[in-house]
Design a protein around this motif. Structure first.
Motif, PDB file in Angstrom:
ATOM      1  N   GLY A  66     113.835   8.135  17.117  1.00 27.24           N
ATOM      2  CA  GLY A  66     114.827   7.869  15.981  1.00 27.24           C
ATOM      3  C   GLY A  66     115.018   6.920  14.656  1.00 27.24           C
ATOM      4  N   VAL A  67     115.988   5.733  15.436  1.00 25.73           N
ATOM      5  CA  VAL A  67     116.277   4.884  14.524  1.00 25.73           C
ATOM      6  C   VAL A  67     114.442   4.273  14.171  1.00 25.73           C
ATOM      7  N   ALA A  68     113.668   4.349  14.478  1.00 28.29           N
ATOM      8  CA  ALA A  68     111.482   3.129  13.770  1.00 28.29           C
ATOM      9  C   ALA A  68     111.799   4.283  12.153  1.00 28.29           C
ATOM     10  N   LEU A  69     112.230   6.014  12.813  1.00 29.45           N
ATOM     11  CA  LEU A  69     112.052   6.850  11.395  1.00 29.45           C
ATOM     12  C   LEU A  69     113.204   5.956  10.792  1.00 29.45           C
ATOM     13  N   GLY A  70     114.067   6.619  11.193  1.00 30.96           N
ATOM     14  CA  GLY A  70     115.435   6.474  10.174  1.00 30.96           C
ATOM     15  C   GLY A  70     114.967   4.867   9.581  1.00 30.96           C
ATOM     16  N   LEU A  71     114.512   3.217  10.221  1.00 26.58           N
ATOM     17  CA  LEU A  71     114.632   2.881   8.951  1.00 26.58           C
ATOM     18  C   LEU A  71     112.898   2.898   7.758  1.00 26.58           C
ATOM     19  N   LEU A  72     112.046   2.861   8.810  1.00 26.00           N
ATOM     20  CA  LEU A  72     110.656   3.825   7.462  1.00 26.00           C
ATOM     21  C   LEU A  72     111.410   4.738   6.220  1.00 26.00           C
ATOM     22  N   LEU A  73     112.434   5.437   7.084  1.00 26.92           N
ATOM     23  CA  LEU A  73     113.047   6.279   5.967  1.00 26.92           C
ATOM     24  C   LEU A  73     114.390   5.634   4.539  1.00 26.92           C
ATOM     25  N   SER A  74     114.374   4.227   5.293  1.00 28.66           N
ATOM     26  CA  SER A  74     115.680   4.213   4.757  1.00 28.66           C
ATOM     27  C   SER A  74     115.801   4.195   2.691  1.00 28.66           C
ATOM     28  N   PRO A  75     114.488   3.841   2.580  1.00 26.43           N
ATOM     29  CA  PRO A  75     114.542   3.715   1.354  1.00 26.43           C
ATOM     30  C   PRO A  75     114.900   4.574   0.067  1.00 26.43           C
ATOM     31  N   LEU A  76     115.073   5.622   1.352  1.00 31.42           N
ATOM     32  CA  LEU A  76     115.201   7.508   0.912  1.00 31.42           C
ATOM     33  C   LEU A  76     116.531   6.945  -0.251  1.00 31.42           C
ATOM     34  N   LEU A  77     118.080   5.931   0.722  1.00 31.03           N
ATOM     35  CA  LEU A  77     118.868   5.862   0.142  1.00 31.03           C
ATOM     36  C   LEU A  77     119.607   4.990  -1.382  1.00 31.03           C
ATOM     37  N   ARG A  78     117.825   4.931  -1.306  1.00 33.06           N
ATOM     38  CA  ARG A  78     118.157   4.789  -3.153  1.00 33.06           C
ATOM     39  C   ARG A  78     118.391   6.416  -4.360  1.00 33.06           C
ATOM     40  N   LEU A  79     117.887   7.177  -3.293  1.00 30.18           N
ATOM     41  CA  LEU A  79     118.398   8.806  -3.946  1.00 30.18           C
ATOM     42  C   LEU A  79     119.469   8.954  -4.027  1.00 30.18           C
ATOM     43  N   SER A  80     120.622  10.099  -4.724  1.00 39.30           N
ATOM     44  CA  SER A  80     121.758  10.174  -4.220  1.00 39.30           C
ATOM     45  C   SER A  80     121.274  12.087  -4.317  1.00 39.30           C
ATOM     46  N   GLY A  81     122.677  12.166  -3.715  1.00 40.65           N
ATOM     47  CA  GLY A  81     122.791  14.202  -4.269  1.00 40.65           C
ATOM     48  C   GLY A  81     121.796  14.780  -3.537  1.00 40.65           C
ATOM     49  N   ALA A  82     121.591  15.671  -4.868  1.00 37.09           N
ATOM     50  CA  ALA A  82     119.875  16.835  -4.108  1.00 37.09           C
ATOM     51  C   ALA A  82     119.064  16.498  -3.578  1.00 37.09           C
ATOM     52  N   TYR A  83     119.017  15.017  -5.438  1.00 34.93           N
ATOM     53  CA  TYR A  83     117.644  13.943  -4.624  1.00 34.93           C
ATOM     54  C   TYR A  83     117.105  14.073  -3.159  1.00 34.93           C
ATOM     55  N   PHE A  84     117.962  12.719  -3.173  1.00 35.90           N
ATOM     56  CA  PHE A  84     118.785  12.914  -1.732  1.00 35.90           C
ATOM     57  C   PHE A  84     118.275  13.396  -0.550  1.00 35.90           C
ATOM     58  N   ALA A  85     118.982  14.778  -1.115  1.00 40.30           N
ATOM     59  CA  ALA A  85     118.493  15.961   0.295  1.00 40.30           C
ATOM     60  C   ALA A  85     116.526  16.830   0.490  1.00 40.30           C
ATOM     61  N   ILE A  86     116.615  16.887  -0.616  1.00 37.67           N
ATOM     62  CA  ILE A  86     115.103  17.101  -1.256  1.00 37.67           C
ATOM     63  C   ILE A  86     114.205  15.993  -0.623  1.00 37.67           C
ATOM     64  N   ALA A  87     114.264  15.107  -0.760  1.00 35.54           N
ATOM     65  CA  ALA A  87     113.377  13.764  -0.178  1.00 35.54           C
ATOM     66  C   ALA A  87     113.575  13.982   1.315  1.00 35.54           C
ATOM     67  N   ASN A  88     114.627  14.201   1.948  1.00 33.86           N
ATOM     68  CA  ASN A  88     114.779  14.116   3.465  1.00 33.86           C
ATOM     69  C   ASN A  88     113.341  15.010   3.783  1.00 33.86           C
ATOM     70  N   LEU A  89     113.586  16.484   3.319  1.00 31.73           N
ATOM     71  CA  LEU A  89     113.053  17.688   4.303  1.00 31.73           C
ATOM     72  C   LEU A  89     111.749  17.675   3.743  1.00 31.73           C
ATOM     73  N   ALA A  90     111.354  16.655   2.699  1.00 32.41           N
ATOM     74  CA  ALA A  90     110.137  16.587   2.599  1.00 32.41           C
ATOM     75  C   ALA A  90     109.367  15.143   3.652  1.00 32.41           C
ATOM     76  N   ALA A  91     110.433  14.657   3.346  1.00 36.66           N
ATOM     77  CA  ALA A  91     109.679  13.425   4.836  1.00 36.66           C
ATOM     78  C   ALA A  91     109.691  14.511   6.581  1.00 36.66           C
ATOM     79  N   ALA A  92     110.503  15.192   7.099  1.00 31.00           N
ATOM     80  CA  ALA A  92     110.601  15.251   7.393  1.00 31.00           C
ATOM     81  C   ALA A  92     109.666  16.326   8.122  1.00 31.00           C
ATOM     82  N   LEU A  93     109.376  17.411   6.932  1.00 29.55           N
ATOM     83  CA  LEU A  93     107.905  17.905   6.666  1.00 29.55           C
ATOM     84  C   LEU A  93     107.041  17.023   7.428  1.00 29.55           C
TER      85      LEU A  93
END
Ligand SMILES: Nc1ncnc2c1ncn2[C@@H]1O[C@H](COP(=O)(O)OP(=O)(O)O)[C@@H](O)[C@H]1O
Ligand SMILES: [Mg+2]
Lengths: 306, 243
Positions: free
Chosen positions: A92-119
């Motif tokens: 989980g932590v490794a995936l979190g690190l991999l996806l940490s650039p998503l934190l540059r997004l905010s609001g709905a953009y983050f939510a959608i990008a995170n959904l896409a990342a999970a897929l």
């Protein structure tokens, strides 16, 4: 008595005690286990959403990643289940690190990008080309570690750690700094808070929590397919439960899980059509009248909610 | 009246562009410890942008910002805070759902003040926030929110304090009170930059002013002299009419 100790004694300890005792008096262990898993996930959502404002629509990515981390350890390295659960958390932590650039997004953009990342993680794991490692779309069967009672106990340990983390956030300057970042990142920086570091720490903590939950889930069910452990239902339920009770509190997500998952288990299976209706109405009512969750019924009156 | 000590902050030729527009177009000024410098100019002349660049919100696109001899242009805000720079915002930005006390607590805990900052109780008391200490910041009125912005800045023990229209919206009693506070801080050695439209207030507290127009300084000296310079007068009258 310091408030952290009070919270541990009067909220965390009773909750753990109840779920430790229930299996001996109630026979539907799977349901109890699912309650514990959703308590963990709702508190994981609380850590990232309640304390930083990032809505993790793809939260299940860490959960599924953890489940497969567990499976790979058991299938290929013949690891013991507890070791595999730890590795699930690290996955989980490794995936979190991999996806940490998503934190540059905010609001709905983050939510959608995170959904896409999970897929993306789902389709990576379920790729037939990886059959030798993850069994691809054909699912895994982990008979070697099958032990629901031990897995249930492990889930309680993960719940205890998670609750401990939330109590810490609720009572520490670190948690206060996280909330300041959620409220206003520019002002938080002017208070001397390193905004990026804070967000990454909270993100990785919530990824760790979901990874560990995925690990104990894999241990408990022992047979699963990618679609099971990457089901969007985990994200949605965890988010709805946390928001329904009220985030940035210790009790909010607990209340949310006990009430809503309780309702789900009472009428969700027997009369799914009523369940959908009641759920829909509850959620609409919440968004319209109590956007800060059930706990705001109390906070609006000026009562303090831990 | 102006202190003789070496500047703590020096901006030389600072440029900040938004697209093709030069919000700062080669701005030069300095401020010394214990000095109160007024930054005046018509709306849109770049005063807030100057504060934003110095406090790390934006990296400069050119020129040099040095603080205590160190080049700090483009450094992250929280690091500048740790070095001893802080500010208030034209529109106050408190942590709305946190209590006043928690707002201050974060800054006291994370500000890394070089010398011990004032205690919570004395800050609350000195800035008339004791009565609302346990209320969420969103319950405060505008003046109280501005004061809270100032207290958050002071909690980090700054050596350079940038005040962006702190006095706007204050009544005469409050103006006198806040002027006294600012002067006391300067007397204790803090360098203070005051952006303000109220000329009476600027006159009352500043040692020296910089007049800005279109992203650069067009005058440096005392306010009394500034108002006799035709170019300054023209910019103000023109600016006010255009605004
Ligand atoms: N973030 C931004 N993006 C684009 N333009 C900006 C931004 N911030 C300021 N500006 C522009 O820069 C100019 C200077 O603005 P500002 O520094 O706020 O002026 P002042 O504080 O002197 O009224 C204005 O024309 C403003 O529109
Ligand atoms: Mg301005």
């Amino acid at each position: 008595m310091p408030s952290a100790l009070r919270h541990l004694l009067f909220i965390v300890a009773p909750l753990l005690a109840v779920f430790a005792i229930l299996p001996s008096v109630y026979e539907n262990h799977l349901m109890l286990f699912n309650f514990v898993v959703f308590l963990i996930l709702a508190q994981g959502v609380n850590v990232i959403y309640g304390f930083t404002g990032y809505l993790p629509f793809g939260y299940v990515g860490f959960f599924g990643g953890g489940a497969y981390g567990f499976a790979v350890m058991v299938m290929h390295l013949h690891a013991s289940a507890p070791v595999a659960v730890v590795v699930a958390g690290l996955a989980g932590v490794a995936l979190g690190l991999l996806l940490s650039p998503l934190l540059r997004l905010s609001g709905a953009y983050f939510a959608i990008a995170n959904l896409a990342a999970a897929l993306a993680v789902l389709h990576f794991v379920a790729n037939p080309a990886l059959e030798t490692i993850t069994r691809g779309p054909y699912g895994v069967s982990l008979t070697a570690t099958f032990n629901p009672n031990a897995a249930y106990a492990a889930a309680l340990v993960v719940l205890a750690l998670t609750m401990g983390a939330v109590v810490f956030l609720k009572n520490s300057r670190f948690g206060l700094a996280l909330q300041s970042v959620r409220e206003d990142p520019v002002s938080a920086a002017m208070a001397g808070v390193s905004v990026v570091r804070m967000r990454v720490i909270a993100w990785l903590a919530s990824a760790l929590i979901a990874g560990l939950a995925g690990g104990v889930y894999a241990w408990y069910v022992s047979v699963f397919f990618p679609d099971n452990v990457f089901s969007g239902t985990f994200s949605i339920f965890a988010i709805v439960f946390a928001l329904f009770g009220g985030v940035a509190t210790i009790v909010g997500p607990i209340v949310g899980v006990l009430l809503l998952y309780g309702v789900y288990n009472l009428i969700g299976f027997t009369t799914p059509q009523y369940f959908q209706l009641i759920y829909g109405l509850l959620i609409m009512g919440l968004v319209l009248f109590l956007p800060a969750g059930l706990v705001s019924l109390a906070t609006r009156r000026g009562w303090h909610v831990p | 009246m102006s202190p003789k000590s070496a500047p703590i902050l020096e901006a030389s030729g600072v440029v900040k562009r938004f697209g093709g527009f030069h919000a700062l177009d080669g701005l030069n000024f300095h401020v010394a410890p214990g000095e109160i410098l007024g930054l005046v100019g018509p709306n849109g002349s770049g005063k807030t942008t100057a504060i934003n660049v110095i406090s790390g919100l934006y990296a400069p696109d050119g020129g040099r910002v040095s603080f205590r001899g160190q080049s700090v242009g483009g450094m992250a805000s929280h690091r500048l805070v740790h070095l001893g720079i802080n500010r208030t915002f034209q529109v106050p930005k408190p942590f709305l759902s946190l209590t006043v006390r928690q707002n201050i607590e974060v800054a006291l805990a994370y500000g890394r003040a070089a010398s011990a900052p004032p205690a919570m109780a004395s800050l609350l008391d000195a800035f008339h926030l004791s009565e609302v200490a346990d209320r969420p910041a969103r319950d405060l009125n505008n003046v109280q929110q501005k004061t809270l912005d100032l207290v958050r800045a002071l909690s980090t023990g700054p050596q350079l304090l940038l005040l962006d229209e702190l006095a706007a919206g204050l009544n005469p009693t409050e103006l006198d009170w806040i002027a006294g506070r600012i002067k006391a801080l300067a007397q204790a050695g803090m360098a203070i930059v005051v952006v303000e439209h109220l000329m009476g207030f600027i006159e009352q507290i500043t040692d020296r002013v910089i007049v800005m127009n279109a992203g650069k300084e067009i005058f440096e000296g005392t306010l009394a002299v500034a108002v006799t310079v035709p170019q300054v007068v023209e910019v103000f009258l023109g600016g006010e009419h255009a605004a």
